[in-house]
Design a protein around this motif. Structure first.
Motif, PDB file in Angstrom:
ATOM      1  N   LYS A  11      -1.450   5.411  59.050  1.00 56.46           N
ATOM      2  CA  LYS A  11      -0.347   6.079  59.743  1.00 56.46           C
ATOM      3  C   LYS A  11      -0.264   7.574  59.442  1.00 56.46           C
TER       4      LYS A  11
ATOM      5  N   ASN B  16       5.665  12.658  58.451  1.00 57.56           N
ATOM      6  CA  ASN B  16       5.760  11.205  58.346  1.00 57.56           C
ATOM      7  C   ASN B  16       6.078  10.786  56.914  1.00 57.56           C
TER       8      ASN B  16
ATOM      9  N   TYR C 255       9.212   5.562  58.108  1.00 60.96           N
ATOM     10  CA  TYR C 255       8.588   4.233  58.127  1.00 60.96           C
ATOM     11  C   TYR C 255       9.125   3.421  56.949  1.00 60.96           C
TER      12      TYR C 255
ATOM     13  N   ASN D  67       9.552  11.343  61.026  1.00 59.10           N
ATOM     14  CA  ASN D  67       9.251   9.949  61.347  1.00 59.10           C
ATOM     15  C   ASN D  67       9.371   9.121  60.072  1.00 59.10           C
TER      16      ASN D  67
END
Length: 287
Positions: free
Chosen positions: A245, A143, A173, A171
């Motif tokens: 997160k 992430n 963000y 991922n």
């Protein structure tokens, strides 16, 4: 891509390079180990002493062990470097003599007086112009959080990161934070509807900003997992969101503070680096 990996032989420093190469395209890693006896008084001769010999042997063993670990993990290695002196000055000296694309360091997260004085990673990040990757622990390398704003440096950070890193199966963000103006000094004389209108415009502007950055990633075939606009103190909101997160890597930019000492970073970058458990990648002077 040429990487300077600064290590003391600890698991923390090895986790840093292991985390880094999971993002990086085709790295070649030079390994630097610094024998630090700068804490000794100038009156104590060490160059030809048994102490110096033991330090040198220890550094040689660290370099060999780290090189072996890197090779066993499929990481291409280059030079093994050994210097004597203050750690930060030694790292800066190497960077001046050779061109590197990134510096990678582990951070032990010192507390108390050591934290106040500034860790090696913070000092290096404040002193060099090239990107610095700092890690405190092993993570999933999955992430990644980009913190962006309306400045030109955010565009340059995104462009440089996409060029250097492989974000396939990651991922991504996107986060921007706007600060609410402090109207306390106008209390009693301010229209609350006007305040709400200002905040609404800030929110709208922030969402348009994130949409623009999303299109940049999409132009490279990369999808965004989540876009979020937060309100408050930027560093505090970034740290809190990254914990929520389980962010593995925070990417941020830092403008060139020409007249500040080498020990200082921008307040947001410094606070994120000091207080986040995530890895932090700081781009400086990219515009």
């Amino acid at each position: 891509m040429k990487i300077l990996f600064c290590t003391d032989g600890s698991n923390i420093s090895f986790n840093a390079i292991k985390n880094f190469v999971s993002w990086c395209k085709n790295p070649e890693v030079d390994i630097l180990c610094v024998i630090d006896w700068s804490f000794l008084p100038d009156t104590v001769p060490v160059e030809n002493s048994d102490f110096a010999a033991r330090c040198t042997t220890s550094a040689d063993n660290i370099l060999k062990e780290v090189e072996s670990k890197l090779l066993n993990n499929g990481i291409k290695t280059g030079d093994k470097l050994k210097l004597c002196g203050a750690v930060v000055d030694s790292i800066l000296d190497v960077c001046q003599k050779s061109k590197y694309d990134f510096i990678v360091l582990g951070s032990h997260g010192k507390k108390g007086v050591q934290k106040w004085l500034g860790s090696v990673s913070q000092e290096v990040a404040g002193a060099v112009d090239i990107p610095v990757y700092i890690s405190k622990q092993s993570n999933e390398q999955k992430n990644i959080l980009f913190t962006v704003d309306s400045s030109e440096i955010s565009d340059a950070v995104v462009d440089n990161a996409i060029a250097a890193f492989n974000f396939e199966n990651k991922n991504i963000y996107l986060l921007t934070v706007y600060e609410t103006p402090d109207f306390l000094f106008l209390e009693g004389n301010i229209d609350s509807d006007w305040m709400l209108d200002i905040q609404k415009k800030q929110e709208t502007s922030s969402r348009l900003l994130l949409n623009r950055f999303e299109r940049i990633f999409q132009s490279y075939g990369l999808n965004i997992s989540e876009k979020v606009v937060l309100q408050g103190v930027p560093a505090a909101e970034i740290i809190k969101y990254s914990k929520q997160k389980n962010i593995d890597l925070i990417v941020c930019g830092n403008k060139n503070h020409k007249y500040l000492s080498r020990f200082l970073l921008g307040s947001v970058s410094l606070r994120v680096l000091e207080n986040s458990e995530s890895d932090v990648l700081i781009f400086k002077n990219v515009i």
